[in-house]
Design a protein around this motif. Structure first.
Motif, PDB file in Angstrom:
ATOM      1  N   VAL A 258      49.348  13.679  29.164  1.00 25.15           N
ATOM      2  CA  VAL A 258      50.625  13.993  29.797  1.00 25.15           C
ATOM      3  C   VAL A 258      51.370  14.956  28.880  1.00 25.15           C
ATOM      4  O   VAL A 258      51.676  14.630  27.732  1.00 25.15           O
ATOM      5  N   HIS A 259      51.628  16.152  29.377  1.00 27.20           N
ATOM      6  CA  HIS A 259      52.366  17.167  28.629  1.00 27.20           C
ATOM      7  C   HIS A 259      53.845  17.044  28.968  1.00 27.20           C
ATOM      8  O   HIS A 259      54.224  17.023  30.145  1.00 27.20           O
ATOM      9  N   ILE A 260      54.694  16.969  27.927  1.00 25.46           N
ATOM     10  CA  ILE A 260      56.133  16.791  28.103  1.00 25.46           C
ATOM     11  C   ILE A 260      56.814  18.062  27.595  1.00 25.46           C
ATOM     12  O   ILE A 260      57.012  18.250  26.397  1.00 25.46           O
ATOM     13  N   LYS A 261      57.149  18.945  28.526  1.00 24.60           N
ATOM     14  CA  LYS A 261      57.690  20.251  28.161  1.00 24.60           C
ATOM     15  C   LYS A 261      59.211  20.226  28.210  1.00 24.60           C
ATOM     16  O   LYS A 261      59.813  20.067  29.269  1.00 24.60           O
ATOM     17  N   GLY A 262      59.850  20.367  27.030  1.00 23.04           N
ATOM     18  CA  GLY A 262      61.297  20.426  26.951  1.00 23.04           C
ATOM     19  C   GLY A 262      61.777  21.856  26.761  1.00 23.04           C
ATOM     20  O   GLY A 262      61.016  22.815  26.896  1.00 23.04           O
ATOM     21  N   MET A 263      63.049  22.015  26.406  1.00 19.26           N
ATOM     22  CA  MET A 263      63.621  23.352  26.223  1.00 19.26           C
ATOM     23  C   MET A 263      63.012  24.053  25.014  1.00 19.26           C
ATOM     24  O   MET A 263      62.771  25.249  25.047  1.00 19.26           O
TER      25      MET A 263
END
Length: 466
Positions: A258-263
């Motif tokens: 699971v890739h968690i892409k933030g700012m």
């Protein structure tokens, strides 16, 4: 003979070569090779938990003897007739432990918190066939049958994603979640979200990305229902078969990422369900079964060699045989790398499985001594903003020191009044400068252009003062 089950690609599935994570970076003109990492200055040991499964109905009927005991939450005794061997681990869960207790006691919430902050976090289960690995990770096979919705039996994977979605939903930062799901079967990598591909996928390596699977499908999801569709589809496409130890034995290693892409950060949560180690027993003469078992045991043997090398003070700084199998390549960041890792050892409690249980526990004891150096993955834009802010802070301090020297010279009558007046005039004539200085203290919300402009102005003032 067992053939691969085929499941059509779902509507949400993104075709290979169209990775949305790469698209997102391209839109911001930040190529992957320019990703940088910020290192934490402390090492982190791999956390090891042990779970003992209860006796099966067949074992009860046969009257099999239990030889594994859990005196407390951190120790384990294995053996009988006064010849027990003691082991100590971070967490020990006995046969009566529930799925909820497993999730809470192993510290999964902390692992997910770290993934949201930008760390690469991994949890994987290992042990012999039939020891409860898949049950721990995803729950029983019956949970994925039509009409089954027993939430109490949900595994670490479903509980982790439920917590992650709750965490992301409460955050003010806009996160994007993506998932990929693969299996390694007979040393071939297959895309579980797109099993119709007629070829296996290649594992590549680069200095910036480490090891990765080329052209692996990635799916964006927004809620637990859409994730469960991804999980169920992938589970149906996994290689499994009936086995003397387990009716639904997994014959491949699976990795859900699971890739968690933030700012400004890109965290990762990897959930790994390893195929079970086993001995080829008398009567197991089917050629396909022998090939499966041989490949499973070879990849697990390579994993064991990597672990042994990582805990050896001499070998640790030398060659680690990650490249000897696809599994160890993809786990290299989790073992001795920059990730945060939880290992769950699943063991069987009966006398007939004593040797395999001891092997698993020895394996776990070595793994507990592995040290990782966790690092947050940041992109170049964020790194540049932090660098500009640091330089601005340094120049402001230097300018303040120069002002104090000018003031001292003026009071001493050294003729510095004209220069100081000139400096004061330039400062008072620039109210926007004062606003910019105050604004920069609010953090990284300022644009890169504003930071550069303020930095240049401070450098000019610094030159004047000098």
């Amino acid at each position: 003979m067992r053939g691969r089950r085929r499941r059509p690609v779902g509507q949400d599935c993104i075709q290979p070569g169209a990775n949305p994570l790469h698209q997102h970076q391209t839109n911001h003109q930040v190529p992957e090779r320019e990703k940088q990492r910020t290192e934490i200055q402390v090492e982190s040991n791999v956390v090891v938990a042990v779970r003992v499964r209860p006796l099966t109905e067949d074992e009860h009927n046969r009257g099999d003897e239990t030889i594994v005991y859990c005196p407390d939450q951190h120790s384990l005794l294995v053996g009988a007739s006064g010849q027990e061997r003691a082991f100590a681990f971070d967490v020990v869960l006995g046969p009566e432990s529930s799925q909820h207790a497993m999730f809470q006691e192993c510290g999964m919430t902390r692992l997910i918190d770290m993934a949201v902050q930008g760390f690469c976090c991994t949890v994987f289960a290992f042990g012999q066939t039939g020891s409860g690995k898949t049950y721990t990770i995803t729950g029983p096979h019956s949970l994925f049958l039509e009409g089954s919705h027993d939430a109490l039996l949900a595994g670490l994977m479903q509980r982790s994603l439920s917590y992650l979605l709750q965490l992301v939903g409460q955050s003010e930062e806009g996160f994007h979640l993506y998932a990929s799901y693969l299996e390694i079967y007979n040393e071939q990598v297959h895309d579980l979200l797109n099993p119709c591909l007629p070829y296996s996928l290649a594992v590549r390596g680069s200095r910036t990305q480490g090891f990765y699977v080329e052209n692996l499908s990635v799916v964006e999801f927004h809620n637990l229902d859409s994730f469960m569709r991804i999980l169920e589809g992938g589970m149906q496409n996994r290689q499994s078969s009936s086995h003397s130890q387990n009716e639904h034995s997994s014959r491949s290693h699976s990795i859900l990422t699971v890739h968690i892409k933030g700012m400004s950060t890109q965290g990762k949560l990897c959930v790994v369900d390893l195929a079970g180690s086993e001995r080829v027993r008398e009567g197991d003469s089917i050629e396909e079964l022998l090939e499966e078992t041989g490949n499973i045991n070879r990849s697990l043997l390579t994993l064991g060699k990597c672990i042994s090398s990582l805990v050896d003070p001499i070998k640790r700084n030398g060659h680690i045989p990650y490249r000897d199998s696809k599994l160890t390549k993809l786990l290299s960041d989790s073992l001795g790398g920059s990730g945060i890792t939880l290992m769950i050892a699943c063991v069987s409690p009966t006398l007939g499985n004593l040797q395999e249980t001891l092997n698993t526990l020895r394996y776990s004891s070595r793994a507990k001594r592995i040290k990782n150096r966790p690092m947050v993955k940041r992109d170049l834009r964020e790194k540049l903003v932090v660098s500009l802010q640091r330089e601005i802070c340094r120049l402001r301090q230097e300018n303040l020191l120069l002002q104090q020297h000018l003031s001292s010279a003026h009071k001493a009558g050294a003729g510095g009044s004209g220069l100081e007046a000139k400096y004061s005039g330039s400062m008072s004539s620039s109210p926007q400068h004062a606003k910019d200085v105050a604004g920069i203290r609010t953090g990284s919300s300022c644009s890169e252009t504003s930071l550069r402009s303020l930095l240049q102005e401070l450098m000019r003032e610094n030159d004047k003062l000098q």
